[in-house]
Design an enzyme around this catalytic site. Sequence first.
Site, short mmCIF file in Angstrom:
data_model
loop_
_atom_site.label_atom_id
_atom_site.label_comp_id
_atom_site.label_asym_id
_atom_site.label_seq_id
_atom_site.Cartn_x
_atom_site.Cartn_y
_atom_site.Cartn_z
N LYS A 222 -22.30 3.21 -6.33
CA LYS A 222 -21.74 3.78 -7.57
C LYS A 222 -21.43 2.83 -8.59
O LYS A 222 -21.38 3.05 -9.72
CB LYS A 222 -19.99 4.33 -6.90
CG LYS A 222 -18.76 3.22 -5.75
CD LYS A 222 -18.29 2.07 -7.21
CE LYS A 222 -17.27 1.32 -6.26
NZ LYS A 222 -16.62 0.75 -7.33
N ASP B 277 1.29 -1.43 0.04
CA ASP B 277 -0.22 0.13 0.48
C ASP B 277 0.90 0.92 0.49
O ASP B 277 2.02 1.31 0.41
CB ASP B 277 -1.04 0.28 1.30
CG ASP B 277 -2.48 1.16 1.38
OD1 ASP B 277 -3.22 0.54 0.77
OD2 ASP B 277 -2.32 2.04 0.81
N CYS C 292 -20.00 -0.06 -3.11
CA CYS C 292 -20.29 -0.88 -3.82
C CYS C 292 -21.75 -0.77 -4.51
O CYS C 292 -21.56 0.24 -5.78
CB CYS C 292 -19.87 -2.27 -3.67
SG CYS C 292 -18.64 -2.80 -3.42
N LYS D 204 -20.18 -8.41 -11.95
CA LYS D 204 -19.65 -7.95 -11.77
C LYS D 204 -20.33 -6.82 -11.17
O LYS D 204 -21.71 -6.77 -10.29
CB LYS D 204 -18.06 -7.16 -10.79
CG LYS D 204 -18.76 -6.71 -9.04
CD LYS D 204 -18.53 -7.34 -8.29
CE LYS D 204 -19.01 -6.37 -6.61
NZ LYS D 204 -17.89 -5.68 -6.64
#
Length: 446
Positions: free
Chosen positions: A274, A32, A271, A215
Site C-alpha cells: 500500500k 484507542d 506496509c 518511510k
Amino acid sequence: MALRITVIGTGYLGATHAAAMAELGFEVLGLDVVPEKIETLSRGRVPFYEPGLEELLRRHVAGVEGSTGRLRFTTSWEEVGAFGDVHFVCVNTPQKQGEYACDMSYVDSAVDSLAPHLTRPVLVVGKSTVPVGSADRLARRLAELAPAGEAVELAWNPEFLREGFAVEDTLRPDRIVVGVRSERAEELLREVYAKPVAEGSPFVVTDFPTAELVKTAANSFLATKISFINAMAEVCEAAGGDVVKLAEAIGYDDRIGRKFLRAGIGFGGGCLPKDIRAFMARAGELGADQALTFLREVDSINMRRRSHMVELARETVGGTFLGQRVAVLGATFKPDSDDVRDSPALNVAGQIHLQGGQVTVYDPKGMENARRVFPTLAYAGSALEAVRGASVVLHLTEWREFQELDPQVLGEAVADRRILDGRNTLDPELWRKAGWSFRALGRPAA
C-alpha cells in the site's frame, strides 16, 4: 518535570510504541476508540502476535502484578489532552478502497478529536505513514482547532518497524528521523529518544516533507530490490540458471548487499504494497508521476510471482486442481507474525481453492486471522495434519518450524512426495534424498 507521553491508536505500531516509551522510563497513556482493544491492553494482553511485546507490556501496565505502573490505557480524549506533553499519533493509513491513494481519514479524525483538548503548549508527533504534504496541512489544522493555538506544534517522526522485530526496532532503532519546525520541537524529541541516541542510534533532523518521504522512499527501495531478484528468478527459469547462486554472487558486492535478495512469491503485509501505491498516487498529484513509473513494474512483478506459483502447482499435479488435495504451509505474509494482510501465501491458497483444489492450510501463528479472511479454506492443527493425503505441498511462509520439518516423516503422510518451495529456504538435497520431487522458484528442477 519529566515528560508525559500519550500514544493515539493502539494497533501494531501504537501498542509497541506505548510499551517502549514506558520501558524508556516515561509515564504513558494510550488511547484507542475501540473499547475492547483498551480492555485487552489494560489486562497486559496484546490482541495480535509480536515476539516480546506482551512481556514488555506486562512489565509496565498499571494493575498487572509486579509492573511499574507507568502505562495506562483510555478511550477519553479529554484525559489524553490533560495528561500529555508529547502526543504520538500512531493510527492506520490504509489504501483507499478502489484506489492507489492513502486513506487519511483516521489521521484526520485523530487530529480533529485531540486538538480541542489541547489548552497548553504541547508537541503532537505523527508516526503514521502519510503522503508527503500531509504534515503541513495537519499543522495548520492543529493551530486552528486547539485552544492553545500555535503553541501546539507538530513534528513528524516516521516509524521503521519490522514485524517480528518491532520491540527491538523501537528500543534500539537503526535511525531516528524527525521533521520539525522549531528548536523546541527538536529538543523535546531529543529528550524522548535520549536513551537510544546515547546508545548510538543516529538522530536525523529534517523538514516536514523529507521526514514524510523517508518511510515511503525506504519501502519503495526494499520493494524494488525484492522485485528485482524475483525478475531475475524469471530469467533464471527461462535460461536454466539458479537464482539462489546468482543472489549470493551479486550480494558479495557491498554496493548491492545480500539482504532482500531471496527470490520467492514476493512481498505482502500492511506496509510495502500500500505504501508504494500511495507513493505513486501522491507523485501523480504533485506532477512528478514519471519519477515513480518504475514502481508500477515493481508492483506488477510482485503480483506476478503469486500467479506463477499457482501455475507451477497446477503443472505439478497434472494440469488441473480438480480432485487434488493441496497442502499450504504458511498463511502470514512473513514469519514471526500473525499478520495476513495482503499475504502472498493466503492469496496463492485462495487462487488454488477457486480453481477447484482442496486446500488445507497450516501456520504457526496466523490461523485465526486466516480463517477470518478465507473461511472457505480448510485449516489443520499441524504441518503433518495439513499434508495428509496431499498431492503437492507448497511452502509459502518461511517459518523456522517448516525449515526443521523431517521430509521422511512428512513423506509417510502425503499421497505424492511433491513439494514447491515458494521462499527458497528449504534444503533441496535433504528433500530429494527423502524421495521428494522438489521445485523452487528460479532454481533448476534437479
